[in-house]
Design an enzyme around this catalytic site. Structure first.
Site, PDB file in Angstrom:
ATOM      1  N   LEU A   1       0.815  -1.215   0.000  1.00  0.00           N
ATOM      2  CA  LEU A   1       0.000   0.000   0.000  1.00  0.00           C
ATOM      3  C   LEU A   1       0.850   1.267   0.000  1.00  0.00           C
ATOM      4  O   LEU A   1       0.655   2.158  -0.814  1.00  0.00           O
ATOM      5  CB  LEU A   1      -0.927   0.017   1.226  1.00  0.00           C
ATOM      6  CG  LEU A   1      -1.790  -1.222   1.477  1.00  0.00           C
ATOM      7  CD1 LEU A   1      -2.652  -1.000   2.720  1.00  0.00           C
ATOM      8  CD2 LEU A   1      -2.644  -1.560   0.282  1.00  0.00           C
TER       9      LEU A   1
ATOM     10  N   ILE B   1      12.470   0.520  35.586  1.00  0.00           N
ATOM     11  CA  ILE B   1      12.590  -0.411  36.704  1.00  0.00           C
ATOM     12  C   ILE B   1      13.938  -1.125  36.671  1.00  0.00           C
ATOM     13  O   ILE B   1      14.577  -1.343  37.704  1.00  0.00           O
ATOM     14  CB  ILE B   1      11.424  -1.429  36.681  1.00  0.00           C
ATOM     15  CG1 ILE B   1      10.114  -0.725  37.062  1.00  0.00           C
ATOM     16  CG2 ILE B   1      11.699  -2.610  37.613  1.00  0.00           C
ATOM     17  CD1 ILE B   1       8.869  -1.569  36.850  1.00  0.00           C
TER      18      ILE B   1
ATOM     19  N   GLY C   1      19.999   0.891  34.610  1.00  0.00           N
ATOM     20  CA  GLY C   1      21.017   0.778  33.577  1.00  0.00           C
ATOM     21  C   GLY C   1      20.962  -0.544  32.835  1.00  0.00           C
ATOM     22  O   GLY C   1      21.277  -0.613  31.636  1.00  0.00           O
TER      23      GLY C   1
ATOM     24  N   GLU D   1       0.035  -0.290  10.371  1.00  0.00           N
ATOM     25  CA  GLU D   1      -1.363  -0.548   9.998  1.00  0.00           C
ATOM     26  C   GLU D   1      -2.276   0.635  10.336  1.00  0.00           C
ATOM     27  O   GLU D   1      -3.426   0.450  10.736  1.00  0.00           O
ATOM     28  CB  GLU D   1      -1.894  -1.829  10.670  1.00  0.00           C
ATOM     29  CG  GLU D   1      -0.984  -3.036  10.592  1.00  0.00           C
ATOM     30  CD  GLU D   1      -0.578  -3.413   9.173  1.00  0.00           C
ATOM     31  OE1 GLU D   1      -1.133  -2.852   8.211  1.00  0.00           O
ATOM     32  OE2 GLU D   1       0.321  -4.262   9.023  1.00  0.00           O
TER      33      GLU D   1
END
Length: 396
Positions: A127, A350, A353, A376
């Site tokens: 598309l 959470i 590093g 989409e």
């Protein structure tokens, strides 16, 4: 799909169990390395063909599994928990296949669907163009009828499976001057190899492979058509010009359910990793899961992940009943994808590093999640679709 194979709970359990076993034995050991090396997972693609995933939504009479959207979305979520890229390889292909299954002539179904179901011919929905994304009516690729052939010229971009795939359901302008514009659009099945001999076809070539932030396991690239010829009888989906726009938008419904299911997979994995890490990591003499700041994060992550999962189930069930699901699919896609981004981001925080390290899966989830908000149809467009359908379904 209203006419999909009826599966018992035991059937579905066995299918999901086989997928889980494959993920554990084949996908988990290699996903991290393949992702970081940006390598197309050829062996895993072969496995997916053997598992029937390229025919998951194709009717059994054509060699497919004929799964419901509900079962299919659960499979997608399972795989996305381990490596989201794999789900795009067969979903992009199935969007192409469903265009033929839903709108194709009997001759087209008999010819293409068995090849699609086995994965011997894999492809995608074509598309997007350099200057036309969400606005599909802005495409410039043109197909001109000459006798029993179509001559195609134009370029498509950001096409999944463009490099490693063999075929594309191509949205074209067969009447560039039509007003409104959508009435001049048609859908063609355009292989880049001969389906019988597998020899390369003239007039179609791949442009560049597009480099991406995440989603590394699937190739995204360009199709360039220059006086490409295809057989009108086999290629023009449905045998009638001017109906391609609605075929394209109809195909996006299952794509949006898939994106939502992928998003749930990303969120679930990010949540699982966070819950585990929060119990192992200690600060101030106790696991961080005992700190209220982390508890607040985990609670919200869990609630939103479950809500996203339920929205996917709702959209898939409506699809299975044969209902119009642009609103339901839009809701699922919008909420689940935004949730995936939020949960992946909180998971990185959470982990501190370590979440930023390539040694942990969190950094991949963090890179993959934003695509879900774009693919989409953007989430901005989803909200517009939801609003329009809400008003339409509830007239004053």
């Amino acid at each position: 799909m209203a006419d999909s194979t009826h599966l018992t709970e035991e059937d579905e359990r066995q299918i999901l169990a086989s997928i889980e076993k494959w993920i554990e034995k084949k996908v988990a050991p290699v996903a991290m390395q393949l992702e970081h090396d940006n390598v197309w997972p050829a062996d895993l693609v072969e496995d997916m063909a053997e598992l029937g995933l390229f025919g998951a939504l194709i009717e059994p009479e054509y060699g497919g599994l004929g799964l419901s959207a509900t079962t299919y979305s659960r499979i997608v979520t399972l795989i996305a928990e381990e490596w989201m890229s794999l789900t795009g390889i067969f979903n992009s292909h199935l969007m192409m296949a469903l265009v033929v299954q839903k709108f194709g002539t009997e001759k087209q179904k008999a010819y293409w669907l068995p090849k699609f179901a086995t994965g011997e011919i894999r492809g995608a929905l074509g598309l997007t163009e350099p200057d036309a994304g969400t606005d599909l009516q802005g495409i410039r690729t043109v197909a001109r009828r000459v006798g029993d052939k179509y001559i195609v010229n134009g370029t498509k971009t950001w096409i999944s499976n463009a490099i490693e795939g063999h075929c594309v359901a191509l949205l074209v302008k067969t009447d560039p001057d039509a007003q409104p514009r959508y009435k001049g659009m048609s859908m063609l099945i355009t292989p880049k190899i001969d389906p019988e001999t597998r020899a390369p076809l003239k007039g179609v070539k791949n442009g560049r492979k597009l480099e991406k932030l995440g989603y590394k396991g699937i190739d995204s690239g360009e199709f360039i058509f220059e006086d490409y010829e295809c057989d009108a009888d086999l290629s023009l989906v449905g045998g009638k010009e001017g109906e391609g726009f609605f075929m394209a938008t109809g195909g996006l419904e299952i794509g949006r359910i898939n994106i939502a299911a992928r998003s749930v997979g990303i969120a679930r994995r990010a949540l699982k990793e966070s819950v585990k890490y929060a119990q192992l990591r200690k600060t101030m003499g106790k696991p961080i899961c005992e700190h209220q700041a982390i508890q607040l994060k985990l609670g919200e992550m869990a609630a939103k992940t479950r809500a996203a999962e339920l929205l996917v189930q709702d959209a898939a069930a409506a699809f299975d009943r044969g209902e119009r699901v642009d609103m339901e699919a839009g809701m699922a896609k919008y909420f689940a994808s935004e949730t995936a981004v939020e949960v992946a981001t909180e998971a990185m925080r959470i982990h501190g590093g370590y979440g930023y390290s390539k040694e942990y899966v969190i950094e991949r989830l963090y890179r993959d999640a934003p695509l879900m908000c774009i693919g989409e149809g953007t989430n901005e467009m989803q909200r517009i679709i939801i609003s329009k359908q809400l008003v339409k379904r509830n007239p004053a």
